[in-house]
Design a protein around this motif. Structure first.
Motif, PDB file in Angstrom:
ATOM      1  N   UNK A  69       0.793  -1.220   0.000  1.00 61.77           N
ATOM      2  CA  UNK A  69       0.000   0.000   0.000  1.00 61.77           C
ATOM      3  C   UNK A  69       0.826   1.271   0.000  1.00 61.77           C
ATOM      4  N   UNK A  70       0.245   2.340   0.548  1.00 61.45           N
ATOM      5  CA  UNK A  70       0.893   3.648   0.583  1.00 61.45           C
ATOM      6  C   UNK A  70       0.685   4.267   1.960  1.00 61.45           C
ATOM      7  N   UNK A  95      -1.443  -5.279   2.258  1.00 64.31           N
ATOM      8  CA  UNK A  95      -1.478  -6.160   3.428  1.00 64.31           C
ATOM      9  C   UNK A  95      -0.598  -5.631   4.552  1.00 64.31           C
ATOM     10  N   UNK A  96      -0.499  -4.301   4.680  1.00 61.91           N
ATOM     11  CA  UNK A  96       0.316  -3.712   5.754  1.00 61.91           C
ATOM     12  C   UNK A  96      -0.582  -2.887   6.668  1.00 61.91           C
ATOM     13  N   UNK A  97      -0.591  -3.174   7.941  1.00 62.29           N
ATOM     14  CA  UNK A  97      -1.441  -2.400   8.858  1.00 62.29           C
ATOM     15  C   UNK A  97      -1.127  -0.905   8.855  1.00 62.29           C
ATOM     16  N   UNK A  98       0.141  -0.545   8.588  1.00 59.05           N
ATOM     17  CA  UNK A  98       0.534   0.868   8.640  1.00 59.05           C
ATOM     18  C   UNK A  98       0.117   1.646   7.392  1.00 59.05           C
ATOM     19  N   UNK A  99      -0.422   0.986   6.393  1.00 53.08           N
ATOM     20  CA  UNK A  99      -0.808   1.676   5.164  1.00 53.08           C
ATOM     21  C   UNK A  99      -2.033   2.555   5.391  1.00 53.08           C
ATOM     22  N   UNK A 100      -2.013   3.745   4.777  1.00 52.81           N
ATOM     23  CA  UNK A 100      -3.156   4.646   4.842  1.00 52.81           C
ATOM     24  C   UNK A 100      -4.166   4.364   3.736  1.00 52.81           C
ATOM     25  N   UNK A 101      -3.668   3.798   2.629  1.00 56.89           N
ATOM     26  CA  UNK A 101      -4.512   3.542   1.466  1.00 56.89           C
ATOM     27  C   UNK A 101      -3.815   2.546   0.557  1.00 56.89           C
ATOM     28  N   UNK A 102      -4.538   2.064  -0.438  1.00 48.58           N
ATOM     29  CA  UNK A 102      -3.914   1.192  -1.422  1.00 48.58           C
ATOM     30  C   UNK A 102      -3.090   2.043  -2.386  1.00 48.58           C
TER      31      UNK A 102
END
Length: 373
Positions: A69-70, A95-102
């Motif tokens: 993600x981003x 698949x990263x919890x820290x991502x704010x968005x795709x």
């Protein structure tokens, strides 16, 4: 997320070579620029938002792009700076919890056209063998002759001034106003990570537009100067080159990074040249000729400075050398508080081998204060 109506797309190179793929998402699109590739296995968001890539179509060599993600904190600029994206497999879900968005959401907000399902191994091999060239990625290729004519009108990166396209329009501040040191940053495409590294070292920055004069920056009474990274050909940057000359003449501390390194070379009468396909990745080996130690570095440049002219220059010492092709990766002026490197010591993405260069710059700032006081 699955797109059932993904459109066929192509990469058309200026020599007529075509690579096939599909549009990311379900929209039509078209983007022009110089095609280049980055070999980093991670850090795609930092790469896409690096102002040094302005005007370029990025080909990623990692097979999977978008899977984590981003994140807002990992952007080097407010929006994507590349002109287009080419990848093998595009991940619509992250698949990263820290991502704010795709990554798809980020690209949509940046109005960036991307294509996937391209044989990127074949495309990268072709660029390596034939050199960087302009290209177009598009879903609209029914009239191939018209498309080729449109591509032929895209300006060549050689001789192209792009710093004005990415530089701040007005000066701004970064860091703690009560910091020990003050650094004037000439923004010819600065990455936010560079400013963060300075701020962590007790530096308060004022970032100036690309065409600011030395006199105007000097009015702020900085302890030193940083000439930033950036896109395009360094030779048209007459104002920045003059700033470097003025700083050197006054013997003020100055640190040049990437495009800033080339500007310092030009200020010393050392010419630059367009490379065959440039250095872009996070695992480039560099030798520090002063310490004898090797560094693994993050690099992003399509121009380099003349090896012969630098070696013959009486006032310039070569401090770093790229181990793959022996190009110059760093210089220092003799008897001046001026040094620069062709690579990115802040990395982002990349290893932290070169963080010591920021400490060397701080050392020069401290030495300048001792002399002035």
């Amino acid at each position: 997320m699955k797109y059932q109506t993904r459109k066929r797309a192509i990469v058309l190179l200026e020599d007529g070579t075509i690579f096939h793929g599909k549009a990311v998402g379900d929209q039509d699109g078209k983007a022009f620029g110089e095609v280049c590739f980055n070999t980093g296995m991670t850090g795609y968001q930092e790469i896409f938002t690096d102002p040094s890539y302005f005007g370029q179509i990025m080909v990623t060599t990692n097979a999977h792009i978008g899977n984590y993600g981003a994140n807002e904190e990992e952007k080097e600029a407010a929006t994507a700076q590349i002109s287009g994206l080419v990848c093998k497999n595009f991940s619509y879900n992250q698949s990263r919890p820290a991502a704010d968005e795709t990554l798809k959401q980020f690209l949509d907000k940046s109005n960036l056209f991307a294509i996937s399902d391209v044989d990127t191994r074949a495309l990268v091999t072709y660029i390596r063998e034939n050199g960087a060239m302009n290209a177009v990625i598009t879903t609209q290729f029914e009239d191939m002759e018209a498309l080729k004519k449109e591509l032929a009108e895209v300006p060549n990166m050689n001789g192209l001034e792009l710093a004005s396209k990415v530089s701040t329009k007005e000066a701004y501040y970064f860091g703690d106003e009560s910091a020990t040191h003050k650094v004037a940053v000439l923004d010819i495409g600065v990455k936010k990570s560079i400013l963060k590294h300075l701020s962590k070292r007790d530096v308060y920055c004022k970032v100036f537009p690309y065409n600011t004069s030395f006199e105007e920056m000097e009015e702020w009474k900085p302890d030193g100067y940083l000439l930033s990274n950036g896109p395009g050909d360094p030779q048209p940057l007459n104002e920045a080159i003059q700033v470097a000359k003025d700083i050197i003449e006054k013997d003020r501390p100055v640190f040049g990074i990437c495009l800033g390194h080339q500007v310092i070379a030009l200020a010393n009468g050392i010419s630059t040249y367009k490379m065959h396909h440039g250095h872009r990745g996070i695992n480039h080996p560099v030798m520090n000729l002063e310490t004898g130690k090797g560094e693994i570095t993050s690099q992003n440049h399509g121009f380099s400075i003349s090896e012969e002219e630098t070696a013959a220059h009486p006032d310039v010492k070569i401090t770093h050398q790229h181990l793959n092709d022996k190009t110059i990766a760093g210089i220092r002026m003799k008897n001046k508080k001026c040094f620069s490197v062709q690579y990115h010591p802040e990395a982002s993405p990349g290893p932290n081998d070169a963080h010591y260069l920021f400490d060397e710059f701080i050392h020069n700032l401290i030495a300048e204060k001792r002399v002035s006081h």
